[in-house]
Structure formats: structure tokens, C-alpha cells
Write a protein that holds these residues in place. Structure first.
Motif, mmCIF file in Angstrom:
data_model
loop_
_atom_site.group_PDB
_atom_site.id
_atom_site.type_symbol
_atom_site.label_atom_id
_atom_site.label_comp_id
_atom_site.label_asym_id
_atom_site.label_seq_id
_atom_site.Cartn_x
_atom_site.Cartn_y
_atom_site.Cartn_z
ATOM 1 N N ILE A 8 39.645 29.762 35.443
ATOM 2 C CA ILE A 8 39.912 31.140 35.467
ATOM 3 C C ILE A 8 40.931 31.434 36.576
ATOM 4 C CG2 ILE A 8 38.931 33.352 36.196
ATOM 5 C CD1 ILE A 8 36.146 32.804 34.613
ATOM 6 N N TRP A 9 40.691 30.600 37.845
ATOM 7 C CA TRP A 9 41.646 30.795 38.637
ATOM 8 C C TRP A 9 43.030 30.447 38.217
ATOM 9 C CZ3 TRP A 9 44.703 26.828 40.994
ATOM 10 C CH2 TRP A 9 45.397 27.529 42.398
ATOM 11 N N GLN A 10 42.940 29.489 37.401
ATOM 12 C CA GLN A 10 44.459 28.794 37.258
ATOM 13 C C GLN A 10 45.086 29.600 35.870
ATOM 14 O OE1 GLN A 10 44.768 24.597 36.422
ATOM 15 N NE2 GLN A 10 46.572 24.535 37.179
ATOM 16 N N TRP A 11 44.350 30.285 35.057
ATOM 17 C CA TRP A 11 44.771 30.901 33.958
ATOM 18 C C TRP A 11 44.889 32.249 33.781
ATOM 19 C CZ3 TRP A 11 48.564 28.226 31.934
ATOM 20 C CH2 TRP A 11 48.649 26.841 32.044
ATOM 21 N N GLY B 50 42.931 39.173 33.191
ATOM 22 C CA GLY B 50 44.455 39.368 33.262
ATOM 23 C C GLY B 50 44.845 40.751 32.492
ATOM 24 N N PHE B 51 44.206 41.289 31.559
ATOM 25 C CA PHE B 51 44.452 42.410 30.894
ATOM 26 C C PHE B 51 44.263 43.668 32.006
ATOM 27 C CE2 PHE B 51 43.487 46.442 28.510
ATOM 28 C CZ PHE B 51 44.851 46.327 27.692
ATOM 29 N N LEU B 52 43.099 43.596 32.822
ATOM 30 C CA LEU B 52 42.946 44.538 33.974
ATOM 31 C C LEU B 52 43.645 44.639 35.026
ATOM 32 C CD1 LEU B 52 38.854 44.347 33.957
ATOM 33 C CD2 LEU B 52 40.159 46.165 32.828
ATOM 34 N N LEU B 53 44.034 43.369 35.358
ATOM 35 C CA LEU B 53 45.004 43.271 36.432
ATOM 36 C C LEU B 53 46.463 44.019 35.991
ATOM 37 C CD1 LEU B 53 44.270 39.799 37.980
ATOM 38 C CD2 LEU B 53 43.699 41.896 39.036
ATOM 39 N N ALA B 54 46.655 43.470 34.590
ATOM 40 C CA ALA B 54 47.849 44.065 34.261
ATOM 41 C C ALA B 54 48.095 45.533 34.270
ATOM 42 C CB ALA B 54 48.187 43.470 32.850
ATOM 43 N N ILE B 55 47.133 45.976 33.854
ATOM 44 C CA ILE B 55 46.915 47.669 33.793
ATOM 45 C C ILE B 55 47.009 48.154 35.100
ATOM 46 C CG2 ILE B 55 45.492 49.393 33.172
ATOM 47 C CD1 ILE B 55 44.719 48.276 30.703
ATOM 48 N N LEU B 56 46.239 47.640 36.004
ATOM 49 C CA LEU B 56 46.127 48.200 37.320
ATOM 50 C C LEU B 56 47.571 48.042 38.036
ATOM 51 C CD1 LEU B 56 44.103 48.946 39.611
ATOM 52 C CD2 LEU B 56 43.699 46.731 40.117
ATOM 53 N N PHE B 57 48.466 46.915 37.965
ATOM 54 C CA PHE B 57 49.515 46.798 38.581
ATOM 55 C C PHE B 57 50.772 47.154 37.903
ATOM 56 C CE2 PHE B 57 46.717 43.681 40.646
ATOM 57 C CZ PHE B 57 46.728 44.618 42.114
ATOM 58 N N ASN B 58 50.419 47.918 36.667
ATOM 59 C CA ASN B 58 51.650 48.177 35.853
ATOM 60 C C ASN B 58 52.177 49.596 36.402
ATOM 61 O OD1 ASN B 58 53.600 48.438 33.700
ATOM 62 N ND2 ASN B 58 52.143 49.635 32.453
ATOM 63 N N GLN B 59 52.276 49.639 37.634
ATOM 64 C CA GLN B 59 53.023 50.660 38.213
ATOM 65 C C GLN B 59 53.735 50.341 39.395
ATOM 66 O OE1 GLN B 59 49.584 53.751 39.159
ATOM 67 N NE2 GLN B 59 48.579 52.361 37.678
ATOM 68 N N HIS B 60 54.500 51.368 40.028
ATOM 69 C CA HIS B 60 55.401 50.884 40.991
ATOM 70 C C HIS B 60 54.612 50.890 42.238
ATOM 71 C CE1 HIS B 60 58.833 50.781 38.414
ATOM 72 N NE2 HIS B 60 58.651 52.077 38.185
ATOM 73 N N ILE B 61 54.306 49.578 42.920
ATOM 74 C CA ILE B 61 53.693 49.690 44.065
ATOM 75 C C ILE B 61 54.506 48.710 45.122
ATOM 76 C CG2 ILE B 61 51.272 50.034 43.322
ATOM 77 C CD1 ILE B 61 50.796 47.018 43.787
ATOM 78 N N PHE B 62 54.321 48.796 46.248
ATOM 79 C CA PHE B 62 54.786 48.087 47.114
ATOM 80 C C PHE B 62 54.491 46.614 47.076
ATOM 81 C CE2 PHE B 62 55.191 46.240 51.309
ATOM 82 C CZ PHE B 62 56.541 46.354 51.700
ATOM 83 N N VAL C 270 34.675 27.139 26.634
ATOM 84 C CA VAL C 270 35.774 28.044 25.905
ATOM 85 C C VAL C 270 35.317 29.430 25.974
ATOM 86 C CG1 VAL C 270 36.650 28.352 23.674
ATOM 87 C CG2 VAL C 270 36.906 26.104 24.832
ATOM 88 N N SER C 271 33.881 29.593 25.656
ATOM 89 C CA SER C 271 33.485 30.843 25.426
ATOM 90 C C SER C 271 33.141 31.653 26.398
ATOM 91 C CB SER C 271 32.266 30.841 24.444
ATOM 92 O OG SER C 271 31.423 29.982 24.983
ATOM 93 N N PHE C 272 33.305 31.143 27.748
ATOM 94 C CA PHE C 272 32.997 31.893 28.928
ATOM 95 C C PHE C 272 34.607 32.270 29.363
ATOM 96 C CE2 PHE C 272 28.648 31.108 28.867
ATOM 97 C CZ PHE C 272 28.152 32.232 29.412
ATOM 98 N N ALA C 273 35.372 30.959 29.800
ATOM 99 C CA ALA C 273 36.384 31.062 30.384
ATOM 100 C C ALA C 273 37.563 31.891 29.599
ATOM 101 C CB ALA C 273 36.934 29.499 30.616
ATOM 102 N N VAL C 274 37.748 31.542 28.506
ATOM 103 C CA VAL C 274 38.835 32.068 27.579
ATOM 104 C C VAL C 274 38.774 33.704 27.519
ATOM 105 C CG1 VAL C 274 40.324 32.453 25.483
ATOM 106 C CG2 VAL C 274 39.520 30.234 26.504
ATOM 107 N N PRO C 275 37.577 34.233 27.188
ATOM 108 C CA PRO C 275 37.694 35.704 27.163
ATOM 109 C C PRO C 275 37.575 36.257 28.550
ATOM 110 C CG PRO C 275 35.900 34.713 25.881
ATOM 111 C CD PRO C 275 36.575 33.496 26.805
ATOM 112 N N LEU C 276 37.126 35.762 29.510
ATOM 113 C CA LEU C 276 37.032 36.263 30.946
ATOM 114 C C LEU C 276 38.661 36.223 31.365
ATOM 115 C CD1 LEU C 276 33.830 34.863 32.664
ATOM 116 C CD2 LEU C 276 34.327 37.200 32.163
#
Lengths: 315, 285
Positions: free
Chosen positions: A189-192, A119-131, A108-114
Motif C-alpha cells: 500500500i505504501w509503494q502503490w 489513491g482516489f481519496l487523496l486525489a480528490i483531496l488534493f485536486n485543488q490549488h494548495i500550497f 490481492v484482495s486487501f492491497a489492491v482495493p485499498l
């Protein structure tokens, strides 16, 4: 502006009764079981039974007596002995429980925070209009809905150390205790991560553009934008995602069941898998119920931590 | 971000697209790998180098698929899973929709509406392993082990909170004036629900139904506890693919794909509702 009137109970009660019958009743039953030692006894008896023909008539022998055959009758009976809090005491001193708790906590203490961070970093990265962003979003749905058991076995073939696609790395993905724990966390991590990504992306997109604009005009740097605009706005969402992930991670079962079988040894046996095996493989039902209650208590703590926040979002 | 910042200059746009491709590949790879395995001859399983691309690294064959789908066990598992998932979804929708309507439209003074919602929701958060032993014993006492009925009952229970929480939000989003007009025209509350609110909530109900179908399809703990033979589901069938000769990777590939394809396709159809569904209505996607 809400209605009253007694018909409201007719609308609500079927579901309430249903939950009481299939959740609250089993929970009460298992609390009762937790105070018993339940032993399964199998009695084997032999009995002489008259032989009948197709018409159901008893076949007689030369002496006019009914012919009989021997039949083995297996009788399973559960013998329950009240032992008070003995099961709970056993929990505290059981080394197996200790290891399963450790595995669960590490997981729990490794998987959930990671998952939340990625997820947060990817969301920020792709919160733009990209192809191709709609396509990316669709792809991220795949891991969330892929049957966990199938995922576990598929990763078993991927991590296979002889001839698998990652064999060249030389990492003992499954044969080494820490390696296996790492693999199990990696699969989770892959799944969630996609789940966290999709939720955060949705939350980011519901933020009006004017807010970013205002911050931009005020000369906020990208980092300031992140920490002073986005994070506070996303705080409620982050808490909900954290709660859901924590609760799900405590249930973690399918992946270790299929990918590692809890092994090597018990290196990847989380608490839920131990409880399942104790109850339904070794049929130590009373002890398994005590385990289930310990897990339930841990989950309740998590829920309580977030309860106020959760209630507010359903006003 | 203002429009100029949102559009990106060429370089960072290219970087982002590249990042998107890498991320997508990472998340697709395991599913692709299962598919690639399902197309291989047993001999190619461990000898194929690299990424196992059909035609490039090995000659694909459909024989695993025809072998596996041809067995009565596989078709039995597929039929069982479909029947159990559909029944549980319908049952949960029937029970949950009316409860959701009650919470969205009526006032419950004593319990407070939001506490009822959280009560339903907390069922979802509970660890299923806590109820599996008593449920097993109850079903054994009733003689319902290895039956569809037992699995339908328990899965309907698991997905019920989803229906309540998601449809509650759906009803709240509908204009209450339409139902009030119906009430003024002489309809009773049941009529307002059945003829006015329900048709408007139908798309959301359909999407919820799809999502909970996928949940039941993927459920394993209770399926393996209750159903072993007659009521075997697809995940339990996969778990049975390991025998004394070890895992047969080529068959495992087929079974994994047959398990994964239906829920994934369903999730793609219901995409618009996924975020709301998975966060139990707490985040609107």
C-alpha cells in the motif's frame, strides 16, 4: 489516413521477432517442460590426466611414462521423463500450493482495493490549488520508483520488533503469521497508493472546469458531485488502474522475498515466490513450469476481463 | 469546481496543507529511515530513540558510506547495473520506436493496429515467473549464465512494451503533415521517419529511456536467477548483505540508499511523462 506499403513490415518486425524469441519461445518451452519430471543428476567421475609443464609438454616420469594426476569431473545432467498431466494433478493436491494461493488471494484482495480507494481519496483531496502541491506530487513518485528489494529490507528494519522505530506499538509485525501478512500488505500500500493517486489526479485535472461549474450551478452537493460527476468520468481510468494493479499484484515477489523471506513459515509466501523456489532453488523444473502456467492462466483471466476496455483505449 | 471553490477559504486551506504534510511524511519516512540508519554507528542502531534524527538523537558518521562504497563488490554492482540498464534501454528504444512508428502511421489490415498494440502490452502484464525457468535453462544451455548479455536481453524484452505503447502515442500526437510534406519532396518512408518524425519524438524517447532505465535497475527476479557473481546487480548485491551474522542494519542503509537514489532521481527528471508511462499510455498525464 494511414499509409500502406511493404516497408511497414520492416518497421514492425524487429520488435515482433524479438518478443517471439524472448517471450513466446520461453512460454512454449515451459509448457513443454510442464509435462516432464526433470531430475538433476550429478555424476562425479575421477580421471587420470597427464600433467603438463608451462610449455604444454607432457612431463615424463623415470620410466618414460607420462605422469598423471587425478581430476574430479562433475557432470550435471538433466533427466527428463514424460509424465503427462501429473504435474498439474500434483498442483491441485499440494498443500503448499493451497497456502500460496491463499496468501496471494488475501494479499490481492486487501492491497489492491485499498490502494485504489486511498489513491482516489487523496486525489480528490488534493485536486485543488494548495500550497506545495507540486512538491507533494514529486514526493509521491519516490515510493513508485524506489527499488522494491531495498524497500523490503528497509521495512524489515522498520518493523524490527526489538529496538525498531515501531517496537513501542507491540505489534508482531514480522514474527506472527497474520502480522507478517498485514505488514506485507502495508508495504505494498505504501509503494502503490502513490501510483493510484498520481493517475487519478492526472485524470481529474483533465476534466474541464466547466463540468464542475455546471454541476455547481445546478446545486449539486459535494457527494452528488463525487458520485454523479467524478466517478463516471473516472470510470475508464479506474478500470485501467485496477487492471494494472491486479496484474502487478499477482507477480508480487520482491517484498516478501526481502522482508519476510515468505515467512514466518509460509505465511507470506505468494504463488510467484513458491514457483521461483520450486524451480530455481529445488530445481524441480517441470513442476515449477506447471505452477508458472497456473499463474499465467490466472493472469490471463484478469486480462480477458478487461480486454475489450483495453482495446478501446488504443484506437 | 468554480474558482471560488477552488481557492478555498482560510480554514480548509490550512487543513489541506496540514493533511498534505502528513501524507508526505508518511510516504517519505521509510526512505528517510534507511538514510538515518546509514549514518549511524553500529552501536546506535538499536539504542536510538524516536525518529532517529541525526545530531539530535545520535552523532552521524559517514564511515558506513566510505566502508561500503570502497568495496570492490559495491562498485562492481553499481557499474554492472548501470551498464545493463543503459544497454537494455537503448536496445528496447531501437526496437520499440520503429515498431511504434509502424503502428501509429501504417495500416495493418489483417492484424488490426490496436490488436498489435494490445499484443505488445500483454507482454508487460505476463508474470515474469512464467518465463524465468525456461529462460534460465536456455541461458545455461548457451553458456550465458552470469553474463551481461543474458540480463540485457531479458530486460530489453520486459521494457519493450513500454517503448511501443508510449511512443505510439507520441507519434500519433505529431502532425502527420510534416512527414507527408517530406514524402512529397521525394523522401521515402525511412527518410520521413528518420529525419522528420524521430527528431520531434526525441524528448519523449529520452523520457521513456529514463523510465525504462529505472525499471531495469530495479528488476530483481531475473537478476538473482542469472547474475550471481560477475553480472551481479545492485538489488542482488543488497540481498547478499544478509549473512550468518544477520542483517547489518547500518550497511543495509547504505546499500538501500545507493539502490534507491538513481531510479528516484531519474523518475523526478522524467516526472512529466510518468503517468503516461506507468499506465502504458492509457491515461495522459
Amino acid at each position: 489516413m494511414r499509409w500502406t506499403g511493404n516497408i511497414r513490415f520492416l518497421f514492425l518486425f524487429p520488435a515482433v521477432v524479438w518478443v517471439l524469441a524472448f517471450t513466446v519461445f520461453p512460454l512454449g518451452y515451459s509448457l513443454y517442460l510442464a509435462f516432464f519430471k526433470i531430475e538433476q543428476k550429478i555424476e562425479v567421475k575421477r580421471e587420470k590426466v597427464p600433467i603438463v609443464d608451462e610449455q604444454g609438454k607432457v612431463i615424463l616420469d623415470d620410466q618414460g611414462q607420462a605422469r598423471t594426476k587425478n581430476v574430479v569431473i562433475k557432470q550435471e545432467t538433466n533427466v527428463a521423463t514424460f509424465i503427462g498431466a501429473e504435474n498439474f494433478k500434483r498442483l491441485i493436491s499440494d498443500p503448499q500450493v493451497k497456502e500460496a494461493v491463499l496468501v496471494t488471494l488475501l494479499f490481492v484482495s486487501f492491497a489492491v482495493p485499498l490502494e485504489l480507494i486511498f489513491g482516489f481519496l487523496l486525489a480528490i483531496l488534493f485536486n485543488q490549488h494548495i500550497f506545495g502541491r507540486p512538491l507533494l506530487r514529486s514526493i509521491m513518485i519516490l515510493p513508485i520508483f524506489a527499488t522494491p528489494l531495498a524497500v523490503g529490507y528497509t521495512f524489515f528494519t522498520i518493523f524490527y520488533e526489538v529496538g525498531g522505530p515501531l517496537a513501542w506499538t507491540g505489534i508482531p509485525f514480522l514474527s506472527n503469521p497474520s502480522g507478517a501478512l498485514f505488514s506485507v500488505i502495508l508495504v505494498d500500500i505504501w509503494q502503490w497508493t502513490p501510483f493510484c493517486f498520481l493517475v487519478f489526479l492526472a485524470a481529474l485535472q483533465s476534466v474541464p472546469d466547466e463540468l464542475y461549474e455546471a454541476a455547481h450551478v445546478d446545486g449539486a452537493s459535494r457527494l452528488a458531485m463525487l458520485t454523479q460527476v467524478m466517478l463516471p468520468l473516472l470510470k475508464p481510468t479506474i478500470l485501467i488502474v485496477l487492471l494494472l494493479r491486479l496484474a502487478e499484484a499477482l507477480k508480487f515477489f520482491d517484498i516478501p522475498f526481502s522482508m519476510t523471506g515468505g515467512g514466518p513459515g509460509v505465511a507470506t509466501q505468494p504463488f510467484s515466490l513458491l514457483a521461483f523456489r520450486t524451480g530455481l532453488r529445488f530445481f524441480d523444473l517441470g513442476y515449477a513450469s506447471a505452477m508458472a502456467y497456473a499463474l499465467l492462466a490466472a493472469t490471463m483471466v484478469v486480462i480477458m476481463l478487461f480486454f475489450r476496455r483495453l482495446r478501446e483505449s488504443y484506437d | 469546481m468554480i474558482e471560488a471553490a477552488k481557492k478555498n477559504d482560510g480554514l480548509s486551506g490550512a487543513f489541506l496543507s496540514l493533511a498534505a504534510v502528513i501524507v508526505a511524511l508518511f510516504f517519505v519516512f521509510p526512505i528517510y529511515w534507511a538514510f538515518s540508519q546509514s549514518l549511524r554507528n553500529p552501536l546506535d542502531t538499536f539504542t536510538v530513540a524516536g525518529l532517529g534524527i541525526p545530531w539530535l538523537h545520535f552523532t552521524p558518521t559517514l564511515s558506513n558510506w566510505t566502508d561500503q562504497l570502497g568495496t570492490p563488490e559495491t562498485s562492481q554492482a553499481l557499474i554492472n547495473s548501470t551498464f545493463i540498464s543503459v544497454s537494455a534501454a537503448v536496445l528496447a528504444l531501437v526496437l520499440g520506436t520503429s515498431a511504434a512508428y509502424a503502428i501509429a502511421r501504417f495500416r495493418f489490415e489483417r492484424w488490426k493496429n490496436r490488436d498489435i498494440t494490445v499484443w505488445f502490452l500483454s507482454q508487460r502484464v505476463l508474470p515474469p515467473v512464467a518465463t524465468v525457468v525456461p529462460f534460465y535453462l536456455t541461458m545455461r544451455a548457451l553458456g550465458l549464465l552470469d553474463t551481461y548479455l543474458a540480463l540485457i536481453l531479458i530486460n530489453a524484452t520486459f521494457v519493450l512494451p513500454f517503448v511501443v505503447v508510449i511512443l505510439r502515442q507520441t507519434f500519433l500526437d505529431l502532425p502527420v503533415e510534416l512527414e507527408e510534406a517530406a514524402l512529397i519532396d521525394g523522401a521515402n518512408h525511412w527518410g520521413a521517419f528518420w529525419r522528420v518524425a524521430l527528431p520531434l519524438a526525441a524528448p519523449s524517447m529520452a523520457a521513456t529511456g529514463l523510465i525504462i532505465f529505472a525499471f531495469t535497475w530495479n528488476e530483481f527476479l531475473f537478476a538473482v536467477t542469472i547474475g550471481s557473481d560477475k553480472a551481479i546487480t545492485v538489488p542482488v548485491h543488497i540481498a547478499g548483505a544478509i549473512d550468518t551474522r544477520g542483517v547489518q542494519f547500518w550497511f543495509m542503509g547504505v546499500r538501500a540508499m545507493t539502490a534507491i537514489i538513481p531510479p528516484v532521481i531519474i523518475a523526478l527528471i522524467a516526472q512529466r511523462y510518468i503517468v503516461r508511462g506507468l499506465t502504458l499510455g492509457a491515461v495522459k498525464g
